[in-house]
Write a protein that holds these residues in place. Structure first.
Motif, PDB file in Angstrom:
ATOM      1  N   ILE A 142      -4.192  -2.159  46.703  1.00 33.03           N
ATOM      2  CA  ILE A 142      -4.186  -3.153  45.629  1.00 33.03           C
ATOM      3  C   ILE A 142      -3.115  -4.208  45.897  1.00 33.03           C
ATOM      4  CG2 ILE A 142      -3.632  -3.487  43.178  1.00 33.03           C
ATOM      5  CD1 ILE A 142      -5.190  -0.996  42.550  1.00 33.03           C
ATOM      6  N   GLY A 143      -1.987  -3.811  46.477  1.00 32.84           N
ATOM      7  CA  GLY A 143      -0.985  -4.798  46.865  1.00 32.84           C
ATOM      8  C   GLY A 143      -1.524  -5.763  47.912  1.00 32.84           C
ATOM      9  N   VAL A 144      -2.247  -5.225  48.909  1.00 35.25           N
ATOM     10  CA  VAL A 144      -2.867  -6.084  49.917  1.00 35.25           C
ATOM     11  C   VAL A 144      -3.896  -6.996  49.267  1.00 35.25           C
ATOM     12  CG1 VAL A 144      -4.349  -6.096  51.962  1.00 35.25           C
ATOM     13  CG2 VAL A 144      -2.452  -4.472  51.804  1.00 35.25           C
ATOM     14  N   TRP A 145      -4.708  -6.435  48.360  1.00 37.62           N
ATOM     15  CA  TRP A 145      -5.744  -7.204  47.649  1.00 37.62           C
ATOM     16  C   TRP A 145      -5.118  -8.390  46.917  1.00 37.62           C
ATOM     17  CZ3 TRP A 145      -6.604  -8.643  42.656  1.00 37.62           C
ATOM     18  CH2 TRP A 145      -7.899  -9.024  42.294  1.00 37.62           C
ATOM     19  N   GLY A 374       3.258 -13.756  43.189  1.00 36.27           N
ATOM     20  CA  GLY A 374       3.077 -12.546  43.985  1.00 36.27           C
ATOM     21  C   GLY A 374       3.738 -11.339  43.367  1.00 36.27           C
ATOM     22  N   LEU A 375       4.858 -11.538  42.707  1.00 39.93           N
ATOM     23  CA  LEU A 375       5.582 -10.445  42.081  1.00 39.93           C
ATOM     24  C   LEU A 375       4.762  -9.785  40.978  1.00 39.93           C
ATOM     25  CD1 LEU A 375       8.530  -9.404  42.561  1.00 39.93           C
ATOM     26  CD2 LEU A 375       9.202 -10.774  40.579  1.00 39.93           C
ATOM     27  N   LEU A 376       4.068 -10.587  40.194  1.00 39.84           N
ATOM     28  CA  LEU A 376       3.386 -10.028  39.019  1.00 39.84           C
ATOM     29  C   LEU A 376       1.938  -9.638  39.254  1.00 39.84           C
ATOM     30  CD1 LEU A 376       1.301 -12.086  37.127  1.00 39.84           C
ATOM     31  CD2 LEU A 376       3.364 -13.466  37.293  1.00 39.84           C
ATOM     32  N   ALA A 377       1.222 -10.293  40.171  1.00 40.77           N
ATOM     33  CA  ALA A 377      -0.223 -10.107  40.281  1.00 40.77           C
ATOM     34  C   ALA A 377      -0.634  -8.663  40.581  1.00 40.77           C
ATOM     35  CB  ALA A 377      -0.800 -11.063  41.320  1.00 40.77           C
ATOM     36  N   PRO A 378      -0.085  -7.966  41.597  1.00 41.15           N
ATOM     37  CA  PRO A 378      -0.545  -6.605  41.857  1.00 41.15           C
ATOM     38  C   PRO A 378      -0.191  -5.632  40.740  1.00 41.15           C
ATOM     39  CG  PRO A 378       1.328  -7.143  43.263  1.00 41.15           C
ATOM     40  CD  PRO A 378       0.914  -8.402  42.595  1.00 41.15           C
ATOM     41  N   VAL A 379       0.923  -5.860  40.059  1.00 42.13           N
ATOM     42  CA  VAL A 379       1.341  -4.960  38.986  1.00 42.13           C
ATOM     43  C   VAL A 379       0.403  -5.082  37.790  1.00 42.13           C
ATOM     44  CG1 VAL A 379       3.226  -4.374  37.421  1.00 42.13           C
ATOM     45  CG2 VAL A 379       3.729  -5.109  39.768  1.00 42.13           C
ATOM     46  N   ALA A 380       0.115  -6.319  37.364  1.00 38.61           N
ATOM     47  CA  ALA A 380      -0.792  -6.511  36.240  1.00 38.61           C
ATOM     48  C   ALA A 380      -2.204  -6.048  36.587  1.00 38.61           C
ATOM     49  CB  ALA A 380      -0.799  -7.979  35.823  1.00 38.61           C
TER      50      ALA A 380
END
Length: 487
Positions: A142-145, A374-380
Motif C-alpha cells: 500500500i505504501g508503494v501504491w 506523501g506523508l498522509l496518503a498511504p496512512v489514510a
C-alpha cells in the motif's frame, strides 16, 4: 471469502502488485500529462478557458463519478476482467483524443478515458488485498501504491513536456497507447477474484451521483465567464444540491447501496476519506495553477515546465516511505494532520510567486507539498481499506478512489475558477493580474488543507490503534483485514 483459486505464491503476488501499480502510474500520468499541452492545444484548436478546463477535468470527472459503480462491477464479474476492459477502453479513447480536431471530441475522449480508468482503478487496491493477506507485505504494497499514484501524476508534466515540445499536443494522448498495451500483455499475471455473494448494482445511486457531480463541476467551471449569480450557474448549483441530497437519502434507504453508508458512520473511515478528498483538492488544484504559472507567466516551454515538477515526485516518494512508519509509532493523526499542514505551508509559498520569482521558491513549494501529500496518503488509504471486508475489496478501493478523484476534479475546477475570476477583475491585465489570481486561489487551497488538518487531528486515531468497525448486515460477510497501523 473470495473466488476460489489456486494459492498465489509470494513471487506471483509481487508481480501482480507491479502490474497493478503500472496501471496506476498510467492513471496518474493521464491526470496531468495534458496540463503542459494546454498552450499548444489552445493555439491550434482555439478552445475557450472553460472548454480547456473541461478537457482537463473530463477525465477526473468521469472517473470520480463512475468509480463506485465500477468497483461493484469488478466485485461482481471479476476484478481482472474489469482491469483488462478498462485498460483497453483507455487506450482506444487515447487514440480518439490524439486524432481529435475540436474541443468537443477532446472532451469526449477524456471522459471515455476516465470511464476506462474507473474500471481498472478499483482493481489495483483490491488485487493487493487479495494477493497479500500478510500484514507486513500488504503494508509495504500500500505504501508503494500510494507513492506510485502520486509519482505517476507528477511524471506527467515531465514526460508530457518532452514529448509535446517535439511532437505537438497529440503526443499527450499517444503516450498512453504503448503503455496500456504493455500492461495488457501482463494481465495474465493477475489472479482472478470476485465477491462470491455480490450485491445488486445500485443503478439509481450511480445516476444520482454522476448527475450531481456533473452539475456541480459545470457550475464551478462556467461561473467565471457567465457570472456566479447568472441563471445558468445558479440552476447548475441547485441541481447539484438536489441530486446529491437525493443520492445521500437513497443510499440511506437502499437495500444494496453503492456507498456502504453504515461503514462511514463510525470510526476513522469517513474522516480518512474526507482528508483524502481535501488533500487531492489542494494538490491537483495546485499543480494546475503551477503549470499555468510556469508557462504563461514565466514563459517556460512545456519541457522546461515539466522538469521543474520533479521535486514534487521526490518529496511525495519520500513522504510515502516515512508516513506508515510514523503512523505505527504515533498513530494516524500525526502523519495525516502533519502532511496537511505542510501543504498549507506550500500554498503560502505558491501565493507569493511573481513574474520575477526564480526557481528556488517554486522548488521549495513543490518539495514541501509533495512530502506532505506523501506523508498522509498511504496512512489514510490504509485506514479505509482496513475497515472493509475482504470480499468487498473492490467497493472499498472504489470508495477510496472516488473521494480522491472527486476532490482532484473540484480542486482544478474551483482553484482554476478563482484564478480566472480574480484575474479578470484585476485593474491591470497581464502577469500582475495572473499573480493576483494565483494568490487568491492559493488562499483558498490553504484554507481547504487547514480544514482537513483540523479534521484529521480530532477525528483520526492517535497512538492506540483504531477499534474494529461495528458489524453491520450488508458488510459482515467476511472479517475485515487487520489494521496495518496497529501493532
Amino acid at each position: 471469502m473470495e473466488l476460489a483459486s489456486a494459492p498465489v505464491t509470494r513471487r506471483r503476488a509481487w508481480a501482480a502488485v507491479a502490474v497493478v501499480c503500472a496501471a496506476l502510474f498510467l492513471l496518474g500520468l493521464d491526470f496531468t500529462v495534458l496540463n503542459v499541452a494546454v498552450p499548444g492545444l489552445r493555439a491550434e484548436l482555439g478552445p475557450t478557458l472553460a472548454e480547456t478546463q473541461w478537457i482537463v477535468d473530463g477525465y477526473a470527472l468521469a472517473l470520480g463519478g463512475c468509480v463506485l459503480a465500477a468497483g461493484a462491477l469488478g466485485d461482481r464479474h471479476g476484478r481482472r476482467r474489469a482491469f483488462a476492459a478498462g485498460l483497453a477502453l483507455c487506450a482506444l479513447a487515447s487514440v480518439a483524443g490524439a486524432t481529435g480536431d475540436g474541443p468537443a471530441r477532446l472532451v469526449a475522449a477524456r471522459c471515455a478515458m476516465g470511464l476506462g480508468a474507473a474500471l481498472f482503478m478499483p482493481a489495483t487496491l483490491s488485487t493487493i488485498v487479495h494477493v497479500l493477506p500478510g500484514r507486513a507485505d500488504r503494508r509495504r504494497a500500500i505504501g508503494v501504491w500510494a507513492a506510485v499514484a502520486g509519482v505517476g501524476a507528477l511524471f506527467g508534466p515531465v514526460a508530457g513536456g518532452w514529448l509535446v515540445e517535439r511532437y505537438g499536443w497529440q503526443a499527450a494522448f499517444w503516450l498512453n497507447v504503448p503503455v496500456a498495451a504493455a500492461i495488457l500483455a501482463a494481465v495474465p499475471v493477475l489472479p482472478e477474484s470476485r465477491d462470491p455473494d455480490p450485491r445488486r448494482l445500485d443503478h439509481p445511486g450511480a445516476l444520482l451521483s454522476c448527475g450531481g457531480l456533473l452539475a456541480l463541476v459545470w457550475g464551478v467551471i462556467e461561473a467565471p465567464g457567465r457570472g456566479w449569480t447568472s441563471a445558468g450557474v445558479l440552476a447548475a448549483f441547485g441541481a447539484a444540491a438536489l441530486l446529491l441530497t437525493g443520492f445521500t437519502l437513497w443510499q440511506l434507504r437502499c437495500a444494496a447501496p453503492m456507498v456502504p453508508v453504515r461503514l462511514l458512520r463510525g470510526g476513522p473511515v469517513w474522516p480518512a476519506t474526507l482528508c483524502l478528498a481535501l488533500m487531492s483538492f489542494a494538490m491537483f488544484g495546485a499543480m494546475f495553477l503551477l503549470t499555468l504559472y510556469l508557462q504563461q507567466v514565466r514563459g517556460l516551454s512545456a519541457w522546461a515546465a515539466g522538469q521543474r515538477m520533479v521535486p514534487l515526485s521526490l518529496g511525495l516518494a519520500a513522504g510515502a516511505v516515512l508516513g506508515p512508519v510514523v503512523a505505527r509509532r504515533l498513530g494516524a493523526r500525526v502523519p495525516v494532520a502533519g502532511g496537511l499542514l505542510l501543504i498549507v505551508a506550500g500554498f503560502a509559498q505558491l501565493g507569493r510567486l511573481t513574474a520575477g520569482s526564480g526557481d528556488a521558491p517554486v522548488l521549495l513549494f513543490e518539495g514541501v507539498c509533495g512530502f506532505g501529500a506523501g506523508l498522509l496518503a498511504p496512512v489514510a488509504t490504509e485506514l479505509v481499506m482496513s475497515a472493509v471486508p475482504a470480499a468487498m475489496a473492490g467497493v472499498g478501493s472504489a470508495l477510496n478512489d472516488a473521494t480522491r478523484q472527486v476532490g482532484s476534479t473540484l480542486g482544478v475546477a474551483v482553484l482554476g475558477s478563482v484564478l480566472a475570476t480574480v484575474a479578470a477583475g484585476a485593474p491591470v491585465a497581464g502577469a500582475a493580474a495572473f499573480t493576483d489570481g494565483l494568490a487568491a486561489a492559493s488562499r483558498v487551497g490553504a484554507g481547504v488543507a487547514l480544514l482537513a488538518a483540523v479534521l484529521a487531528w480530532y477525528r483520526l486515531p492517535g497512538r492506540r490503534p483504531a477499534q474494529a468497525p461495528v458489524p453491520v448486515p450488508e458488510l459482515d460477510r467476511a472479517s475485515p483485514p487487520p489494521s496495518l497501523l496497529g501493532r
